[in-house]
Scaffold this active site. Structure first.
Site, PDB file in Angstrom:
ATOM      1  N   GLU A  68       0.962  -1.382  -0.135  1.00 32.00           N
ATOM      2  CA  GLU A  68       0.065  -0.141  -0.068  1.00 32.00           C
ATOM      3  C   GLU A  68       0.866   1.330   0.183  1.00 32.00           C
ATOM      4  O   GLU A  68       1.698   1.434   0.908  1.00 32.00           O
ATOM      5  CB  GLU A  68      -0.978  -0.142   1.056  1.00 32.00           C
ATOM      6  CG  GLU A  68      -2.048   1.058   1.386  1.00 32.00           C
ATOM      7  CD  GLU A  68      -2.863   1.471   2.496  1.00 32.00           C
ATOM      8  OE1 GLU A  68      -3.698   2.121   2.338  1.00 32.00           O
ATOM      9  OE2 GLU A  68      -2.742   0.409   3.348  1.00 32.00           O
ATOM     10  N   GLU A  93       4.560   5.081   4.005  1.00 33.52           N
ATOM     11  CA  GLU A  93       4.067   6.408   4.217  1.00 33.52           C
ATOM     12  C   GLU A  93       5.178   7.452   4.790  1.00 33.52           C
ATOM     13  O   GLU A  93       6.139   6.857   5.520  1.00 33.52           O
ATOM     14  CB  GLU A  93       2.925   6.577   5.421  1.00 33.52           C
ATOM     15  CG  GLU A  93       2.438   7.700   5.648  1.00 33.52           C
ATOM     16  CD  GLU A  93       1.717   8.511   4.800  1.00 33.52           C
ATOM     17  OE1 GLU A  93       1.974   9.908   4.233  1.00 33.52           O
ATOM     18  OE2 GLU A  93       0.782   8.032   4.004  1.00 33.52           O
ATOM     19  N   ASP A 120      10.201   7.330   0.359  1.00 27.25           N
ATOM     20  CA  ASP A 120       9.396   7.437  -0.844  1.00 27.25           C
ATOM     21  C   ASP A 120       9.195   5.910  -1.147  1.00 27.25           C
ATOM     22  O   ASP A 120      10.220   5.074  -1.530  1.00 27.25           O
ATOM     23  CB  ASP A 120      10.385   7.980  -1.725  1.00 27.25           C
ATOM     24  CG  ASP A 120       9.887   8.220  -3.158  1.00 27.25           C
ATOM     25  OD1 ASP A 120       8.992   7.603  -3.581  1.00 27.25           O
ATOM     26  OD2 ASP A 120      10.699   9.057  -3.865  1.00 27.25           O
ATOM     27  N   ASP A 143      -2.440  12.238  -3.554  1.00 31.62           N
ATOM     28  CA  ASP A 143      -2.726  13.862  -3.938  1.00 31.62           C
ATOM     29  C   ASP A 143      -2.910  13.807  -5.446  1.00 31.62           C
ATOM     30  O   ASP A 143      -2.213  13.675  -6.164  1.00 31.62           O
ATOM     31  CB  ASP A 143      -1.334  14.499  -3.669  1.00 31.62           C
ATOM     32  CG  ASP A 143      -1.413  16.046  -3.569  1.00 31.62           C
ATOM     33  OD1 ASP A 143      -2.360  16.660  -4.372  1.00 31.62           O
ATOM     34  OD2 ASP A 143      -0.845  16.749  -2.722  1.00 31.62           O
ATOM     35  N   LYS A 147      -3.692  21.669 -10.227  1.00 32.44           N
ATOM     36  CA  LYS A 147      -3.360  22.534 -10.995  1.00 32.44           C
ATOM     37  C   LYS A 147      -2.573  22.073 -12.139  1.00 32.44           C
ATOM     38  O   LYS A 147      -1.723  20.730 -11.921  1.00 32.44           O
ATOM     39  CB  LYS A 147      -2.572  23.550 -10.531  1.00 32.44           C
ATOM     40  CG  LYS A 147      -3.235  24.496  -9.351  1.00 32.44           C
ATOM     41  CD  LYS A 147      -2.315  25.534  -8.702  1.00 32.44           C
ATOM     42  CE  LYS A 147      -3.018  26.461  -7.607  1.00 32.44           C
ATOM     43  NZ  LYS A 147      -2.176  27.306  -7.002  1.00 32.44           N
ATOM     44  N   THR A 216     -13.220   5.129   4.765  1.00 30.48           N
ATOM     45  CA  THR A 216     -12.228   5.907   5.562  1.00 30.48           C
ATOM     46  C   THR A 216     -13.323   7.207   6.221  1.00 30.48           C
ATOM     47  O   THR A 216     -14.389   7.715   5.599  1.00 30.48           O
ATOM     48  CB  THR A 216     -11.072   6.597   5.228  1.00 30.48           C
ATOM     49  OG1 THR A 216     -11.402   7.339   4.024  1.00 30.48           O
ATOM     50  CG2 THR A 216     -10.313   5.257   4.558  1.00 30.48           C
ATOM     51  N   LYS A 217     -12.793   7.904   7.220  1.00 28.91           N
ATOM     52  CA  LYS A 217     -13.590   9.134   7.827  1.00 28.91           C
ATOM     53  C   LYS A 217     -13.492  10.136   6.490  1.00 28.91           C
ATOM     54  O   LYS A 217     -14.490  10.918   6.460  1.00 28.91           O
ATOM     55  CB  LYS A 217     -12.971   9.602   8.845  1.00 28.91           C
ATOM     56  CG  LYS A 217     -13.243   8.775   9.941  1.00 28.91           C
ATOM     57  CD  LYS A 217     -12.334   9.375  11.367  1.00 28.91           C
ATOM     58  CE  LYS A 217     -12.481   8.306  12.632  1.00 28.91           C
ATOM     59  NZ  LYS A 217     -11.786   8.998  13.663  1.00 28.91           N
ATOM     60  N   GLU A 219     -13.491   9.807   3.461  1.00 27.37           N
ATOM     61  CA  GLU A 219     -14.574   9.299   2.198  1.00 27.37           C
ATOM     62  C   GLU A 219     -16.029   9.468   2.838  1.00 27.37           C
ATOM     63  O   GLU A 219     -16.834  10.215   2.022  1.00 27.37           O
ATOM     64  CB  GLU A 219     -14.410   7.950   1.789  1.00 27.37           C
ATOM     65  CG  GLU A 219     -15.152   7.704   0.490  1.00 27.37           C
ATOM     66  CD  GLU A 219     -15.040   6.124   0.095  1.00 27.37           C
ATOM     67  OE1 GLU A 219     -15.738   5.798  -0.713  1.00 27.37           O
ATOM     68  OE2 GLU A 219     -13.992   5.455   0.757  1.00 27.37           O
TER      69      GLU A 219
END
Length: 238
Positions: A68, A93, A120, A143, A147, A216-217, A219
């Protein structure tokens, strides 16, 4: 598209872009998260510097293995690991509060089928994961870099898709989810063009929310605000 013409070995040898898909944010680590880091990291933490790992040895067994990328605060990871004790999970993470929260949750729930990297994820995939060794790779709510000038920072790119394919077993599945429709379309475009994958959606676009992906919270909050969520599943075919 150049990447479609590369062989697997050429893709493996081609260096991935150095633009990061994440920004290191300074976040306050709570006492509970610090306790998780102090007590959980020596048991469950893995280091990029250790290089290629034999995960059968790391977990002490041979099992279905999920990787993950970007587990956030670890809520979904904990839920998936608790629901499937026969499976093993490797979570990556970069943000310390999230790493601490996951480790704290593991200790509280007495879970031992998760291992954690804090660096990473592309570097982990490239240097620590053997080819054709993963059953699943998860990328939930990365993320979206809204832009246009930041689209180059999106993790889902042709080179990344081929690195993931290299690490998945034949038949293994890449599962992505996003709440940003333009990014969902970008994911679809990149993976549809990537060789060696099959879209598992019946209509060739998006799959219904799979039951194995926890809500998840984040979502639930989005649903209350009327936001949609798009899930994509692509299977390695060769």
């Amino acid at each position: 598209m150049v990447d479609q013409e590369l062989t697997g070995q050429e893709t493996a040898n081609r260096p991935l872009r150095t633009i990061k898909s994440f920004v290191m944010r300074a976040g306050r680590v709570t006492e509970g998260q610090q306790r998780g880091l102090d007590q959980g990291w020596p048991k469950f933490g893995l280091e990029l510097a250790d290089g290629l790992r034999d995960f059968d040895q790391v977990f002490g067994r041979s099992a279905s293995r999920t990787f993950e990328i970007g587990f956030g605060m670890g809520q979904a990871t904990l839920e998936m690991a608790a629901a499937a004790p026969e499976q093993d999970f490797i979570g990556v993470e970069v943000h310390k509060p999230g790493v601490g929260a996951l480790l704290s949750g593991m200790l509280a729930q007495d879970l031992s089928n998760i291992r954690v990297y804090s660096c990473d994820a592309i570097e982990v995939l490239r240097n620590c994961v053997a080819d054709a060794s993963l059953d699943r790779l998860l990328l939930f709510f990365p993320d979206p870099w809204h832009k246009s000038r930041h689209h180059k920072r999106r993790i889902v790119q042709p080179e990344w898709a081929q690195l993931v394919r290299q690490k998945l077993k034949v038949g293994g599945v890449l599962h992505m989810a996003t709440d940003w429709e333009p990014y969902a379309e970008h994911m679809l475009e990149v993976l549809n063009a990537a060789p060696g994958y099959r879209n598992l959606a019946e209509d060739g676009r998006f799959v219904p929310r799979p039951s194995e992906r926890p809500v998840t919270k984040f979502e639930r909050r989005g649903e209350r605000l009327g936001h949609g969520v798009w899930d994509l599943k692509f299977q390695r075919t060769d």
